[in-house]
Structure formats: C-alpha cells, structure tokens
Design a protein around this motif. Structure first.
Motif, PDB file in Angstrom:
ATOM      1  N   LEU A  47       2.617   4.946  10.674  1.00 53.02           N
ATOM      2  CA  LEU A  47       2.015   4.676  11.983  1.00 53.02           C
ATOM      3  C   LEU A  47       0.492   4.706  11.915  1.00 53.02           C
ATOM      4  O   LEU A  47      -0.080   5.356  11.047  1.00 53.02           O
ATOM      5  CB  LEU A  47       2.452   5.735  13.000  1.00 53.02           C
ATOM      6  N   SER A  48      -0.123   4.021  12.873  1.00 50.80           N
ATOM      7  CA  SER A  48      -1.578   4.125  12.968  1.00 50.80           C
ATOM      8  C   SER A  48      -1.912   4.474  14.418  1.00 50.80           C
ATOM      9  O   SER A  48      -1.184   4.087  15.336  1.00 50.80           O
ATOM     10  CB  SER A  48      -2.241   2.814  12.564  1.00 50.80           C
ATOM     11  N   PHE A  49      -2.970   5.227  14.604  1.00 44.66           N
ATOM     12  CA  PHE A  49      -3.356   5.580  15.974  1.00 44.66           C
ATOM     13  C   PHE A  49      -3.989   4.382  16.677  1.00 44.66           C
ATOM     14  O   PHE A  49      -3.923   4.253  17.876  1.00 44.66           O
ATOM     15  CB  PHE A  49      -4.324   6.770  15.964  1.00 44.66           C
ATOM     16  N   ASN A  80      -6.777  -2.017  14.301  1.00 45.44           N
ATOM     17  CA  ASN A  80      -7.503  -2.020  13.025  1.00 45.44           C
ATOM     18  C   ASN A  80      -6.577  -2.024  11.823  1.00 45.44           C
ATOM     19  O   ASN A  80      -7.028  -1.906  10.691  1.00 45.44           O
ATOM     20  CB  ASN A  80      -8.368  -0.757  12.907  1.00 45.44           C
ATOM     21  N   ASP A  81      -5.278  -2.090  12.068  1.00 43.66           N
ATOM     22  CA  ASP A  81      -4.318  -1.912  10.975  1.00 43.66           C
ATOM     23  C   ASP A  81      -3.784  -3.268  10.523  1.00 43.66           C
ATOM     24  O   ASP A  81      -3.099  -3.951  11.294  1.00 43.66           O
ATOM     25  CB  ASP A  81      -3.172  -1.023  11.488  1.00 43.66           C
ATOM     26  N   PRO A  82      -4.070  -3.678   9.268  1.00 40.16           N
ATOM     27  CA  PRO A  82      -3.559  -4.972   8.808  1.00 40.16           C
ATOM     28  C   PRO A  82      -2.039  -4.975   8.625  1.00 40.16           C
ATOM     29  O   PRO A  82      -1.446  -6.027   8.401  1.00 40.16           O
ATOM     30  CB  PRO A  82      -4.236  -5.163   7.445  1.00 40.16           C
ATOM     31  N   PRO A 105       0.811  -1.231   0.000  1.00 40.42           N
ATOM     32  CA  PRO A 105       0.000   0.000   0.000  1.00 40.42           C
ATOM     33  C   PRO A 105       0.840   1.276   0.000  1.00 40.42           C
ATOM     34  O   PRO A 105       0.291   2.363   0.082  1.00 40.42           O
ATOM     35  CB  PRO A 105      -0.762  -0.126   1.322  1.00 40.42           C
ATOM     36  N   LEU A 106       2.180   1.159  -0.094  1.00 39.03           N
ATOM     37  CA  LEU A 106       3.009   2.343   0.162  1.00 39.03           C
ATOM     38  C   LEU A 106       2.696   3.512  -0.764  1.00 39.03           C
ATOM     39  O   LEU A 106       2.592   4.659  -0.331  1.00 39.03           O
ATOM     40  CB  LEU A 106       4.498   1.988   0.064  1.00 39.03           C
ATOM     41  N   MET A 107       2.519   3.229  -2.078  1.00 37.40           N
ATOM     42  CA  MET A 107       2.259   4.341  -2.996  1.00 37.40           C
ATOM     43  C   MET A 107       0.883   4.949  -2.734  1.00 37.40           C
ATOM     44  O   MET A 107       0.693   6.159  -2.850  1.00 37.40           O
ATOM     45  CB  MET A 107       2.428   3.886  -4.451  1.00 37.40           C
ATOM     46  N   ASP A 108      -0.063   4.110  -2.360  1.00 39.69           N
ATOM     47  CA  ASP A 108      -1.397   4.633  -2.029  1.00 39.69           C
ATOM     48  C   ASP A 108      -1.349   5.456  -0.739  1.00 39.69           C
ATOM     49  O   ASP A 108      -2.040   6.462  -0.603  1.00 39.69           O
ATOM     50  CB  ASP A 108      -2.407   3.488  -1.878  1.00 39.69           C
ATOM     51  N   LEU A 109      -0.518   5.021   0.196  1.00 44.73           N
ATOM     52  CA  LEU A 109      -0.364   5.786   1.439  1.00 44.73           C
ATOM     53  C   LEU A 109       0.204   7.174   1.146  1.00 44.73           C
ATOM     54  O   LEU A 109      -0.228   8.176   1.719  1.00 44.73           O
ATOM     55  CB  LEU A 109       0.565   5.053   2.414  1.00 44.73           C
ATOM     56  N   LEU A 110       1.169   7.205   0.225  1.00 48.84           N
ATOM     57  CA  LEU A 110       1.758   8.497  -0.142  1.00 48.84           C
ATOM     58  C   LEU A 110       0.703   9.416  -0.729  1.00 48.84           C
ATOM     59  O   LEU A 110       0.601  10.584  -0.352  1.00 48.84           O
ATOM     60  CB  LEU A 110       2.833   8.296  -1.222  1.00 48.84           C
ATOM     61  N   ASP A 111      -0.080   8.858  -1.677  1.00 45.72           N
ATOM     62  CA  ASP A 111      -1.119   9.674  -2.319  1.00 45.72           C
ATOM     63  C   ASP A 111      -2.112  10.197  -1.288  1.00 45.72           C
ATOM     64  O   ASP A 111      -2.656  11.287  -1.434  1.00 45.72           O
ATOM     65  CB  ASP A 111      -1.885   8.851  -3.372  1.00 45.72           C
ATOM     66  N   ALA A 112      -2.353   9.407  -0.255  1.00 47.69           N
ATOM     67  CA  ALA A 112      -3.352   9.802   0.744  1.00 47.69           C
ATOM     68  C   ALA A 112      -2.743  10.664   1.861  1.00 47.69           C
ATOM     69  O   ALA A 112      -3.443  11.036   2.799  1.00 47.69           O
ATOM     70  CB  ALA A 112      -3.993   8.549   1.339  1.00 47.69           C
ATOM     71  N   GLY A 113      -1.430  10.968   1.770  1.00 48.03           N
ATOM     72  CA  GLY A 113      -0.787  11.791   2.808  1.00 48.03           C
ATOM     73  C   GLY A 113      -0.687  11.070   4.144  1.00 48.03           C
ATOM     74  O   GLY A 113      -0.673  11.704   5.206  1.00 48.03           O
ATOM     75  N   LYS A 133      -4.107   3.835   8.544  1.00 50.10           N
ATOM     76  CA  LYS A 133      -2.894   4.586   8.878  1.00 50.10           C
ATOM     77  C   LYS A 133      -3.210   6.042   9.196  1.00 50.10           C
ATOM     78  O   LYS A 133      -4.182   6.615   8.695  1.00 50.10           O
ATOM     79  CB  LYS A 133      -1.907   4.536   7.697  1.00 50.10           C
ATOM     80  N   ALA A 134      -2.331   6.617  10.000  1.00 45.60           N
ATOM     81  CA  ALA A 134      -2.545   7.993  10.454  1.00 45.60           C
ATOM     82  C   ALA A 134      -2.116   8.993   9.391  1.00 45.60           C
ATOM     83  O   ALA A 134      -1.169   8.738   8.635  1.00 45.60           O
ATOM     84  CB  ALA A 134      -1.739   8.221  11.726  1.00 45.60           C
ATOM     85  N   ASP A 135      -2.806  10.119   9.349  1.00 45.80           N
ATOM     86  CA  ASP A 135      -2.377  11.235   8.522  1.00 45.80           C
ATOM     87  C   ASP A 135      -0.958  11.638   8.976  1.00 45.80           C
ATOM     88  O   ASP A 135      -0.698  11.774  10.173  1.00 45.80           O
ATOM     89  CB  ASP A 135      -3.366  12.389   8.727  1.00 45.80           C
ATOM     90  N   HIS A 136      -0.063  11.812   8.022  1.00 43.43           N
ATOM     91  CA  HIS A 136       1.349  12.058   8.351  1.00 43.43           C
ATOM     92  C   HIS A 136       1.512  13.317   9.221  1.00 43.43           C
ATOM     93  O   HIS A 136       2.156  13.297  10.267  1.00 43.43           O
ATOM     94  CB  HIS A 136       2.136  12.194   7.036  1.00 43.43           C
ATOM     95  N   ARG A 137       0.922  14.411   8.775  1.00 40.61           N
ATOM     96  CA  ARG A 137       1.078  15.674   9.507  1.00 40.61           C
ATOM     97  C   ARG A 137       0.508  15.548  10.927  1.00 40.61           C
ATOM     98  O   ARG A 137       1.133  15.972  11.897  1.00 40.61           O
ATOM     99  CB  ARG A 137       0.395  16.791   8.698  1.00 40.61           C
ATOM    100  N   ARG A 138      -0.655  14.916  11.013  1.00 48.15           N
ATOM    101  CA  ARG A 138      -1.285  14.794  12.338  1.00 48.15           C
ATOM    102  C   ARG A 138      -0.431  13.934  13.267  1.00 48.15           C
ATOM    103  O   ARG A 138      -0.236  14.240  14.439  1.00 48.15           O
ATOM    104  CB  ARG A 138      -2.672  14.160  12.181  1.00 48.15           C
ATOM    105  N   ALA A 139       0.082  12.837  12.699  1.00 47.66           N
ATOM    106  CA  ALA A 139       0.899  11.928  13.520  1.00 47.66           C
ATOM    107  C   ALA A 139       2.136  12.663  14.044  1.00 47.66           C
ATOM    108  O   ALA A 139       2.521  12.515  15.211  1.00 47.66           O
ATOM    109  CB  ALA A 139       1.320  10.721  12.700  1.00 47.66           C
TER     110      ALA A 139
END
Ligand code: FAD
Length: 510
Positions: A147-149, A153-155, A135-143, A499-505
């Motif tokens: 990490l996950s809060f 719930n994180d596979p 999922p790494l490229m999709d995670l990038l696109d989604a910002g 996964k957590a929003d990068h900025r928020r995390a």
C-alpha cells in the motif's frame, strides 16, 4: 434416499478449525436463509492452528463475506504478503546457496514478448529475474508493503497481495461473524456417525446432546477425517512417493526488531526439509517441515533450534505435528463433503490449503445438491477437487525435482522422488524452452508465469539442468532489453519510495 429434487434445508459442519468456520460463515453469508447451518465443534480436540499464510484470493473472499477490514487487521494481527521468498533452496555453480522469490506479480511483456525470454537470453546483471521487472524484493528489503499513503505518487498503485493472519484468532473472528448471522454453534464431541441403509450419513451421535439427524454434512474434522474416512471408509491416496515431508514442528517467536516487518512468507532450506517464517503483526509464526525418514523428532528439533539461534525464546519447545500427506480419493462421498485437512493435505510450501478450502466452498455453492446427492453433481465437484490437487502437487514437486543441493541425503533423495507423467512431460519440454501459456491450460493458482518464476528463480538454465540456449523463434533486441531494464530500475526505485512502511501502514489499518 429421498424423493426427486427434495431440497437440502440443513447443512451440518463438523469441526471448528479454519475449514469449519470458513465454510459455515461463508455459506451462511451466501446460502438462502431457509437453509439452516450448524457447526458442531469438539471442546476437547484442539485445532491444528498453524495455517497462517494465504494467497491473493483471500482479500476477495473476506470482501465477499462483508468482513470489516479494520476488525480483520486488528483481531487477526494481520500483515501483508507479497509472495514467498525461497532461501537456500538452490546453489550456484560454486555451491553457494542463493535466494529467489515466487512473487504475486506477473511479468510484463516487452513488445508482446514475455520478459522471461529476454531475461533468459541476456540476463540482468546482478539483479535476478524478479528484480529485473518487479520492485517486490526491494520493497521487502526496505520493510515496505503493497500500500501507499499517497497513491498519486505511486507508479504501482495496484500491487497484488495476500495476508498473513493469526489462525486461532481468524477462526474465532469467523465464528463470531457466523453466529451473529445465524450459524447454530454446538460445542460437543461427535462420538459416532450413523449411516442409513443406502450408506448415507443419517445422524451424528453427540456425547452430551445425543442423536442429531443430518442432511448435507461437511467434514472439517482435520487429519482424523471422522466422517469421510472413519465412517464412510473413503480410501486415502498417500502422496509419500511424491513428497517426503511427513512431520512438522511449530514455534511462535517474537519479532527480533518490532519495527521491521517483511511483507512476505519465507521458506529456508534446512538439512531435512524447510523452515517457514510467517511475520504477523505481533509475532512470527515459524516451523520446520521435515521428513521422518531423514530425521528423528529430536534431530529435527536440533536442526530447527540451530536455525532459530537466539531468536527462539529461552526454554521454548516446538510443538510436533504429524502430517498425513495425500488426499481422500474423492472429496465428496454420498452426502458428505470433506473440506480442509480431512479432505487432504499437500505440504504447506506454497500456502495453498486455506485457498483449497475457499475453492471447495465455492464449488459446493455451484454444485449444490438436492437430497438425492446425484452422482453427476458429486462427480462434477470431485473433478474440480482432482484438478486442484493435481495442480498443487505438481507445482510443489517441481521445487524438489529442480533443487540442486547435495549437502544432505534428504535433498538428493527429494530430487529423485516420483513426479506425475504430466510434470515429467513439462520438464522435458522446459529443458528446451520456457513454460508458455498453452502448456498449463486452465490454472487455479499456478499459471505458466509462476512456473517460469521457479525455473528462472532457481537459475536452472545456468546450472546445467536444461539447455543453456533455449528454443525460440522471436528476434530479441538486447538494446531494447537494456532500455527496459533501465526503465524498470527507475520505476522500481520510485515504487519503493512511494510505498508505505509495512509496520506503519498496519498501525493505521488497525
Ligand atoms: P483442524 O484445525 O485440525 O480442525 C479440526 C476441528 O475438528 C477442530 O475444531 C476439532 O475440535 C474438530 N473435531 C475433531 N474431532 C471432532 C469430533 N469427534 N467431534 C467434534 N469436533 C471434532 N494452510 C495455509 O493455507 N497456509 C499455511 O501457511 C499453512 N501452513 C501449515 C503448516 C502446517 C505445518 C500444517 C500442518 C498445515 C498448514 N496449513 C496451511 C494448513 C491449514 O493449517 C489447514 O488447512 C487449516 O488450518 C484447516 O484445518 P482444519 O480446519 O481442516 O482442521
């Protein structure tokens, strides 16, 4: 020389950049207290200050040094890095540039067979190789970040990552930690190096403080190589036959949208090299690594500023950094070990330099000398350094050799540069089969999975470089692969959601 087995009781680090402070502080944290550690740093010579992307070993190193996470994130404006995005390095059969990723995630095996073999045989529709399993490229696109809060719930709760960090702030933080733990910090210029009659460094002559006798010296004076090259005369092995880029220009820029923070480094192909982008918490570090044989500084500046467009602050001028590409023939000579740019530098395409410093410090602890600085100890250390340089050089050269752009002389020339016999042999083999574990042997950073990621990311088998149909003996079931792709797409979506929003995390971590 000293009598048998007289122990080293003092280490003198010269230079206060990332190499110097990582060495002094790491060694202070691990060496016996009876070994004194001093760092001498010029108040006049600036550090290079641009090494801001790391590899996944950095979290381990910081943990081992007992650096507090919160302080590290806050002080170094740290952000997460899940890999490197290569933008426009290759073109498809219609000449259109495309992107691919070198991820910090190994591919899975499907019933014991690596995913790359399936991907090569059947493809993955519109998704590229990395997207077929990760999922790494999709995670990038989604910002999003690694990490996950709510890890329940994180596979993919344990995602690999490295850091982007502010180089100046990082050295400063390491310095404070080191000094608090007992590193003696001397601010002075080393004006001369005194050798004894066996050619070992006996003393350093400091501009203000005068003569200072030394035992083991660590040269961290940057490209200058004050001790290893200038005083001890160790020859420099130039890599210009292998790699064309010998200059860089750097310019920090603000975030266009402060809420969007990609958790990856990117490298975008330009006319005579490539531009890096390292998104930190508070700003983006950017720059252009280029070849002076193909661009004057002025022409490179034009390339770079056109690439940045209105993202560059008004009136800002990039800082030009000449790069000496290659290495000292030996990293450890007599009683001097060179770490960082003084020992050598391969262009920063895969952000390996700080890691090489990190490894060099670890090898030194393993191969710690007596004051005889025995040949066998030095040779063992130097073998490690040789392997590391060869590994990184081959991996970087691969990116250019398998580039297929024809739009500028630079990219055509880069493809024709020399490569080592080892890489030549591998490429011959890989035209007919994907890299396998046994090809690479013991790898420090780049195993066969990373080589596969480059070959498949660059789509070399679709674009006429290798045989379209590779040798393979195993039966592959297209049905099984399609089921895998479906499961993988569902899992990737669930990971992105969790996964957590990068900025928020980062706000939370600071
Ligand atoms: P420097 O930072 O140059 O420090 C030299 C030190 O020596 C200074 O403190 C100076 O004051 C001192 N000194 C010099 N002369 C004397 C003297 N006579 N007396 C006393 N002190 C002296 N690495 C990565 O891992 N990731 C990256 O993304 C990355 N990007 C890079 C991009 C570019 C364009 C370049 C050029 C390098 C990059 N690097 C990267 C490499 C990284 O920047 C360096 O490896 C790292 O900063 C270590 O530098 P250093 O400490 O060896 O040298």
């Amino acid at each position: 020389m000293h009598s048998m087995a007289e122990p080293v009781t003092s280490i003198t680090v010269v230079g206060g950049g990332t190499a110097g402070w990582l060495a002094a502080t790491y060694l202070r944290s691990k060496c016996a207290p009876k070994i004194a550690i001093t760092l001498i740093e010029s108040p006049n010579v600036p550090t290079v200050g641009v090494g801001e992307a790391t590899v996944p070993h950095m979290p381990v190193t910081l943990r081992e040094m007992g650096i507090d996470d919160k302080e590290f994130f806050r002080r170094c404006n740290t952000s997460f890095k899940m890999g490197v995005m290569f933008r426009g390095w290759n073109v498809d059969h219609k000449g259109r540039p495309f992107d691919y990723m070198n991820p910090f995630a190994p591919p899975p095996k499907i019933d014991g067979v690596e995913a790359g073999h399936y991907f090569q045989a059947f493809g993955a529709g519109r998704r590229d190789y990395i997207q077929s399993f990760s999922p790494l490229m999709d995670l990038l696109d989604a910002g999003k970040c690694p990490l996950s809060f709510n890890a329940k719930n994180d596979p993919m709760p344990r995602a690999g990552y490295a850091y982007h960090l502010d180089a100046g702030a990082f050295a400063k933080m390491l310095a404070e930690v080191g000094v608090a733990r007992g590193v003696e910090h001397v601010l002075d210029d080393v004006d001369g190096v005194e050798l004894d009659d066996t050619g070992h460094v006996a003393a350093l002559n400091l501009r203000a403080l005068g003569r200072r006798p030394v035992q083991l010296v660590i040269d961290c004076t940057g490209f200058k190589g004050l001790v290893i090259r200038e005083a001890l005369g160790e020859p420099f092995e130039n890599y210009s036959d292998y790699l064309a880029n010998d200059r860089a220009m750097a310019l920090p820029i603000p975030h266009a949208d402060p809420e969007v923070l990609p958790a990856a480094t990117s490298s975008t192909a330009l006319g005579a090299g490539w531009s890096w982008s390292v998104p930190l918490y508070h700003r983006i570090g950017t720059g252009y690594v280029y070849s002076s044989a193909h661009r004057t500084d002025d022409a490179a500046r034009d390339d770079f500023m056109a690439h940045l467009g209105d993202r560059a602050p008004k009136g800002a001028e990039p800082r030009v950094i000449p790069m000496r590409i290659g290495r000292m023939r030996r990293a450890w000579v007599k009683n001097c070990v060179a770490l960082g740019l003084s020992g050598g530098f391969i262009e920063p395409l895969e952000s390996t330099a700080i890691h090489m410093i990190d490894m060099g410090i670890r090898w030194l602890l393993q191969y710690f000398p007596s004051r005889d600085y025995e040949e066998s100890t030095r040779a063992a250390y130097n073998r490690c350094a040789d392997e590391m340089y060869n590994e990184v050089r081959d991996f970087i050269c691969l990116h250019y050799r398998l580039g297929n752009r024809t739009d500028t002389d630079y990219w055509c020339d880069a493809r024709g540069l020399k490569i080592t016999d080892r890489l030549e042999g591998w490429l011959d083999l890989w035209q007919r089969q994907l890299p396998v574990e046994m090809d690479i042997g013991r790898a420090n950073l780049f195993d066969h999975n990373t080589f596969q990621a480059v070959l498949l990311g660059k789509r070399v088998y679709e674009n006429g470089w290798g045989a379209a149909r590779l040798n393979r003996s195993f039966a592959l079931s297209e049905k099984r692969w399609k089921a895998f792709l479906r499961d993988s797409a569902a899992r990737n979506m669930a990971v992105v959601k969790a996964k957590a929003d990068h900025r928020r995390a980062l706000r939370v971590l600071r």
